[in-house]
Scaffold this active site. Structure first.
Site, short mmCIF file in Angstrom:
data_model
loop_
_atom_site.label_atom_id
_atom_site.label_comp_id
_atom_site.label_asym_id
_atom_site.label_seq_id
_atom_site.Cartn_x
_atom_site.Cartn_y
_atom_site.Cartn_z
N ARG A 103 -97.94 44.42 -40.75
CA ARG A 103 -97.42 43.87 -41.78
C ARG A 103 -97.10 44.77 -42.73
O ARG A 103 -97.20 45.97 -42.59
CB ARG A 103 -98.37 42.70 -42.49
CG ARG A 103 -99.79 42.95 -42.33
CD ARG A 103 -100.21 44.17 -42.93
NE ARG A 103 -100.11 44.20 -44.56
CZ ARG A 103 -99.90 45.21 -45.06
NH1 ARG A 103 -99.95 46.16 -44.84
NH2 ARG A 103 -99.57 45.06 -46.62
N GLY A 104 -96.34 44.44 -43.83
CA GLY A 104 -95.46 45.27 -44.67
C GLY A 104 -94.10 45.43 -44.40
O GLY A 104 -93.69 45.60 -43.06
N ALA A 105 -93.14 45.17 -45.05
CA ALA A 105 -91.76 45.04 -44.64
C ALA A 105 -91.17 46.47 -44.01
O ALA A 105 -90.66 46.05 -42.99
CB ALA A 105 -90.90 44.87 -45.91
N ARG A 142 -91.13 36.82 -39.13
CA ARG A 142 -91.54 36.77 -40.43
C ARG A 142 -90.04 36.30 -41.14
O ARG A 142 -89.21 37.52 -41.13
CB ARG A 142 -92.18 37.98 -40.95
CG ARG A 142 -93.45 38.21 -40.12
CD ARG A 142 -94.62 37.19 -40.56
NE ARG A 142 -94.95 37.42 -41.78
CZ ARG A 142 -95.61 38.24 -42.66
NH1 ARG A 142 -96.11 39.23 -42.07
NH2 ARG A 142 -95.92 38.02 -43.98
N ASP A 196 -91.39 42.94 -50.55
CA ASP A 196 -90.64 42.56 -49.41
C ASP A 196 -89.02 42.24 -49.01
O ASP A 196 -88.33 42.25 -48.12
CB ASP A 196 -91.18 41.03 -48.62
CG ASP A 196 -92.57 41.81 -48.10
OD1 ASP A 196 -93.06 41.71 -46.78
OD2 ASP A 196 -93.52 41.74 -49.05
N ASN A 214 -92.36 39.50 -53.28
CA ASN A 214 -93.46 40.05 -53.07
C ASN A 214 -94.75 39.12 -52.81
O ASN A 214 -94.77 38.13 -52.79
CB ASN A 214 -94.05 41.35 -53.93
CG ASN A 214 -94.91 42.26 -53.32
OD1 ASN A 214 -94.62 42.89 -52.45
ND2 ASN A 214 -95.81 42.65 -54.15
#
Length: 364
Positions: free
Chosen positions: A53-55, A90, A245, A255
């Site tokens: 996860r995390g852009a 996502r 994000d 975010n």
């Protein structure tokens, strides 16, 4: 960054087998488990269930997924299918689309027989670009930290930094975005202390940011999310820095849910609120974050249940509400540009305004 003193990246390529391995973030911090990715379906699943996860890391993982698909079938139809499957995993993180579009631009003009090799090389380039970008963000953020530290009544006192969710190396290929200046400040000898918000419902602050900071030796204290405003009100926070994000062309910031409340509290108490973002996370096609950024709706179970480690070191999930309780689980919120002191990019800190962002876009 390091785990148990050994250097690692959150996603690591294996050139000999043309595969990748990731840290399964769903079982951190109690278990460090590496998982191999070999297929497009495995990459998509890792993104969907938040093993990654995390852009920026989502983008890198998706790029690997597209390579896996092209290795098996490099036709136009297979390329389009893989693009759509990965893109649907996502909806909020713009780096997902950015990485897929970059891969597609490279391979589409090529003969089918050349596409897989070109895709592999582009995946590696995307990962290296992310590392260099995040290191640069950290350098520019460190300059801001030093300026804030110099204005403190006691410049020798630790710089008190508040963050939200996890925007460290676990959210990127390496270094992180919001945590990159924290690591660089610590490594440079600056006294820095981090207020880590737990970040309900999935607890990325408690499980991931605290894990990272502990491994790197950065002093930190975990707080419940609802304590953030209180600490800001009492003057116990010098600066807030978060990741993102997606950023609009006018500076609105999407975010992890709860970011907006921190921005409001920081504004009310004159505390700088910075957003660390690679330029690749800016969506130049939209201007109104509240109306145009899709907000991911996640499972209610993430709210009604909580995982943890028992006294016998068994990982279990428990129900924390009356059975049958309905829950809403917005994954993100949008912080209006007016609440953002500056966007910290690889090119430096820029105001969150349409004019400043147009100049940034013109730089390429």
């Amino acid at each position: 960054m390091k785990i148990h003193g050994q250097p690692h990246r959150s996603i690591e390529a294996a050139p000999a087998t043309r595969t990748a391995r990731i840290i399964d973030q769903t079982v951190l911090p109690h278990v460090l488990e590496w998982r191999e990715l070999r297929t497009m379906e495995e990459a998509a699943e890792a993104i969907k269930v938040m093993r990654v996860r995390g852009a920026p890391l989502i983008g890198a993982t998706a790029a690997f997924g597209l390579f896996f698909a092209l290795r098996d079938n490099a036709s136009d139809a297979a390329l389009q299918h893989a693009y759509h499957v990965l893109h649907a995993t996502r909806p909020t993180a713009i780096n997902l689309r950015w990485a897929l579009d970059r891969m597609k631009r490279v391979v589409m003009p090529l003969d089918v027989a050349q596409r897989a090799e070109a895709a592999w090389q582009e995946v590696l380039a995307i990962c290296e670009h992310d590392v260099q970008t995040n290191h640069a963000i950290g350098r520019h953020g460190l300059e801001l930290f030093r300026a804030i530290q110099a204005k403190k009544a006691d410049p020798a006192a630790p710089l008190q930094v508040m963050t939200h969710c996890n925007a460290g190396w676990l959210a990127t290929v390496d270094w992180g975005t919001a945590l990159s200046p924290i690591y660089q400040a610590h490594d440079a000898g600056m006294q820095v202390h981090v207020w880590v918000s737990e970040t309900r419902p999935r607890g990325q602050g408690a499980s991931l940011t605290a894990f990272e900071l502990k491994e790197h030796g950065v002093p930190h204290t975990l707080i419940v999310d609802n304590n953030a405003g209180h600490l800001l009100q009492r003057g116990l926070v010098d600066v807030v820095i978060v990741g993102t994000d997606r950023v609009t062309a006018h500076g609105d910031v999407a975010n992890k849910i709860g970011t907006y409340l921190k921005a409001l509290a920081a504004k009310a108490h004159d505390v700088p609120f910075y957003v660390a973002t690679p330029v690749s996370t800016i969506d130049w096609t939209i201007t109104d974050g509240i109306r145009e950024i899709p907000i991911e709706q996640r499972s209610a179970r993430e709210v009604t249940h909580m995982p943890g480690l028992t006294a016998t070191e068994v990982r279990e999930e428990v129900l924390i509400t009356p059975e049958g309780t309905e829950a809403r689980n917005d994954g993100f919120d949008v912080t209006p540009a007016a609440l953002v002191t500056a966007l910290v990019t690889e090119h430096g800190a820029v105001p969150a305004t349409p004019e400043a962002l147009r100049k940034l876009q013109a730089q390429g």
